[in-house]
Design a protein around this motif. Sequence first.
Motif, PDB file in Angstrom:
ATOM      1  N   THR A  56     -18.027  57.883  74.060  1.00 17.68           N
ATOM      2  CA  THR A  56     -18.419  59.154  73.451  1.00 17.68           C
ATOM      3  C   THR A  56     -18.423  60.272  74.486  1.00 17.68           C
ATOM      4  N   LEU A  59     -14.949  61.284  75.248  1.00 22.28           N
ATOM      5  CA  LEU A  59     -14.449  62.080  74.124  1.00 22.28           C
ATOM      6  C   LEU A  59     -14.906  63.529  74.252  1.00 22.28           C
ATOM      7  N   SER A  98      -7.800  61.680  71.237  1.00 20.72           N
ATOM      8  CA  SER A  98      -7.988  62.114  69.846  1.00 20.72           C
ATOM      9  C   SER A  98      -7.514  61.036  68.882  1.00 20.72           C
ATOM     10  N   TRP A 100      -7.262  57.715  69.538  1.00 18.83           N
ATOM     11  CA  TRP A 100      -8.209  56.590  69.592  1.00 18.83           C
ATOM     12  C   TRP A 100      -9.444  56.920  68.773  1.00 18.83           C
ATOM     13  N   ARG A 101      -9.916  58.145  68.914  1.00 17.48           N
ATOM     14  CA  ARG A 101     -11.095  58.555  68.163  1.00 17.48           C
ATOM     15  C   ARG A 101     -10.849  58.389  66.667  1.00 17.48           C
ATOM     16  N   HIS A 102      -9.712  58.917  66.199  1.00 21.00           N
ATOM     17  CA  HIS A 102      -9.408  58.843  64.776  1.00 21.00           C
ATOM     18  C   HIS A 102      -9.394  57.400  64.295  1.00 21.00           C
ATOM     19  N   ARG A 105     -13.372  55.424  66.306  1.00 24.08           N
ATOM     20  CA  ARG A 105     -14.715  55.980  66.104  1.00 24.08           C
ATOM     21  C   ARG A 105     -14.630  57.409  65.581  1.00 24.08           C
ATOM     22  N   LYS A 108     -17.597  59.848  66.135  1.00 28.50           N
ATOM     23  CA  LYS A 108     -18.078  60.213  67.463  1.00 28.50           C
ATOM     24  C   LYS A 108     -17.312  61.415  68.022  1.00 28.50           C
ATOM     25  N   GLY A 109     -17.844  61.960  69.104  1.00 28.65           N
ATOM     26  CA  GLY A 109     -17.193  63.103  69.738  1.00 28.65           C
ATOM     27  C   GLY A 109     -17.693  64.417  69.188  1.00 28.65           C
TER      28      GLY A 109
END
Lengths: 199, 199
Positions: A56, A59, A98, A100-102, A105, A108-109
């Motif tokens: 996090t 991110l 971005s 990986w986040r999508h 997680r 998060k971010g």
Amino acid sequence: MVRDSAATRNRILDAAIGEFSAYGLAGARIDRIAEAAEANKRSIYVYYESKEGLFTAALHRVIGDLVEAVPLTEDDLPGYAGRMFDYLLVHPEALRMSMWRHLERPAKGPDAAEVYAHKIEAMAGGGGGLTASGLPPADLLVLVQGLASSWLISPEDLLCADGSDPYSPERLAAHRASLVEAARRLCAPAQTPGGPNPP
Amino acid sequence: MVRDSAATRNRILDAAIGEFSAYGLAGARIDRIAEAAEANKRSIYVYYESKEGLFTAALHRVIGDLVEAVPLTEDDLPGYAGRMFDYLLVHPEALRMSMWRHLERPAKGPDAAEVYAHKIEAMAGGGGGLTASGLPPADLLVLVQGLASSWLISPEDLLCADGSDPYSPERLAAHRASLVEAARRLCAPAQTPGGPNPP
DNA sequence: ACCTGGTAAGTAACCGGTTATTGACAAACA
DNA sequence: TGTTTGTCAATAACCGGTTACTTACCAGGT
């Protein structure tokens, strides 16, 4: 040995960005982060609580840097698209994080909803919910960002299909021009009055 | 118990698509795939060699289905963009698997370079390397695909910025219209003779 | 029709290595 | 002295892959 907790914290975060950007949350290894940061594994947990916490934090750093470096100029979306492309080219970790986040997680971010909301309001300004281009501002924003990143998320086989090296400076410059022109066309006033989304 | 190796193979592949699409290669668990497939873990290795082999097989199935279901109509890119959007909406695993591929194993999965090359040649046909729109065909293709997927890869905070529910049928229909219109503008003949990329 | 032996398909238990996380402790600073 | 910072090694769970074994199926002899 010099003791400097802030420096250690930063080295860990930098290493984490490299590791997470390369392997994602599930694929990243705490051991590798500690080694790359020249820090002890334990300090990671002291400073960032857990692997998730470190992810996090990474991110926030990466995306924070991005939005700071590429301000959303809602009155010049083609320029914004071009600058976004330039930045993502020099900072591949921003796009990868971005993604990986999508995938891993999405919740998060950083959350920039209010910022976006203001920009969208500014774009609509008196246009009955539409921009001068005849497209809804939120859609326009999303589409322009899609244009800016399309080259960098396309599969290799598509990029190579025209025979050129997709990452040569010349090819990148040519695509940048195409992308900015494309954004310009999206923003240009609709030719048929009433536009594509008639009331 | 009925013994049917082909059926077992298929159940495993289906389960693998669900698992890999949700968690990626690094995050996927062989045990979960076996359980979801109602098959034994061992049979996964009999039929697909390794976790990677199963991932590659899943990639081939998902992307193969996509290119079959959404033919690239190079003479109607706006329609292609719209149909691509529709398909990705109904088959989120197609987009997710493409993203996992890009991040984790860019070299694996089907290679459609020749197919793309043909399409690009057809688009350029006699236009001196440019389409009627004044944009290079490869760039146009990449940008249109960017438009088609932009809504589905945008972060939640951007999608929600205009206050609507980004996945309500109405919102999706509105964005589809925006996206098709955007593709239409990219394909429209350049207004200034000579276009954005003068020789 | 009835064995029967070979093979394809399936299963449960297990293994070695890896991984995130923590506890106990030492060194450096204030 | 007390607090912060860093080190080492342990731990408990997990995970991909494998071994040894059982079960169903079927061809062909009798």
